[in-house]
Enzyme design. Sequence first.
Site, mmCIF file in Angstrom:
data_model
loop_
_atom_site.group_PDB
_atom_site.id
_atom_site.type_symbol
_atom_site.label_atom_id
_atom_site.label_comp_id
_atom_site.label_asym_id
_atom_site.label_seq_id
_atom_site.Cartn_x
_atom_site.Cartn_y
_atom_site.Cartn_z
ATOM 1 C CB CYS A 1 36.685 -33.623 -10.731
ATOM 2 S SG CYS A 1 35.610 -34.576 -11.811
ATOM 3 C CB CYS B 1 37.311 -33.367 -14.313
ATOM 4 S SG CYS B 1 35.728 -32.963 -13.545
#
Length: 146
Positions: free
Chosen positions: A69, A72
């Site tokens: 991600c 993230c």
Amino acid sequence: MAQRLVLRRLLSLTPRTLSPQGPPAPHGRAFSTSASCRNTFNVQDGSDFQDRVVNNPKPVVVDFHAQWCGPCKILGPRLEKMVAKQEGKVLMAKVDIDDHTDLAIEYEVSAVPTVLAMKNGDVVDKFVGIKDEDQLEAFLKKLIGA
């Protein structure tokens, strides 16, 4: 060639030139853990989550993330930095959703990054996506009641 020179140099060092702890740190630097390391931890399994998050007397921010991600990777360090600024008033638990799918399902994580604010075992606040430092500070202040 450079590797051989380094190896020769290392082998030429006698035990008396090395300190008992090994070679000295360059420029007098010593290893120490930062505040973010003490306030942030990776959740190992469900019982670890129960012990360190749900049963924790301190407020805990739970960062549900994934290695793949992109957002993230931006939010994680930013959130760690902001938690460290709170000087131990709040802790941060990191949960990889690929490793702990059961926790992600239990806490209804449908997208990453998802951040939960937990106090006394209850989810008291939540956000999904990236936030800037001011928004993160407001989120944390609200959690700790400052």
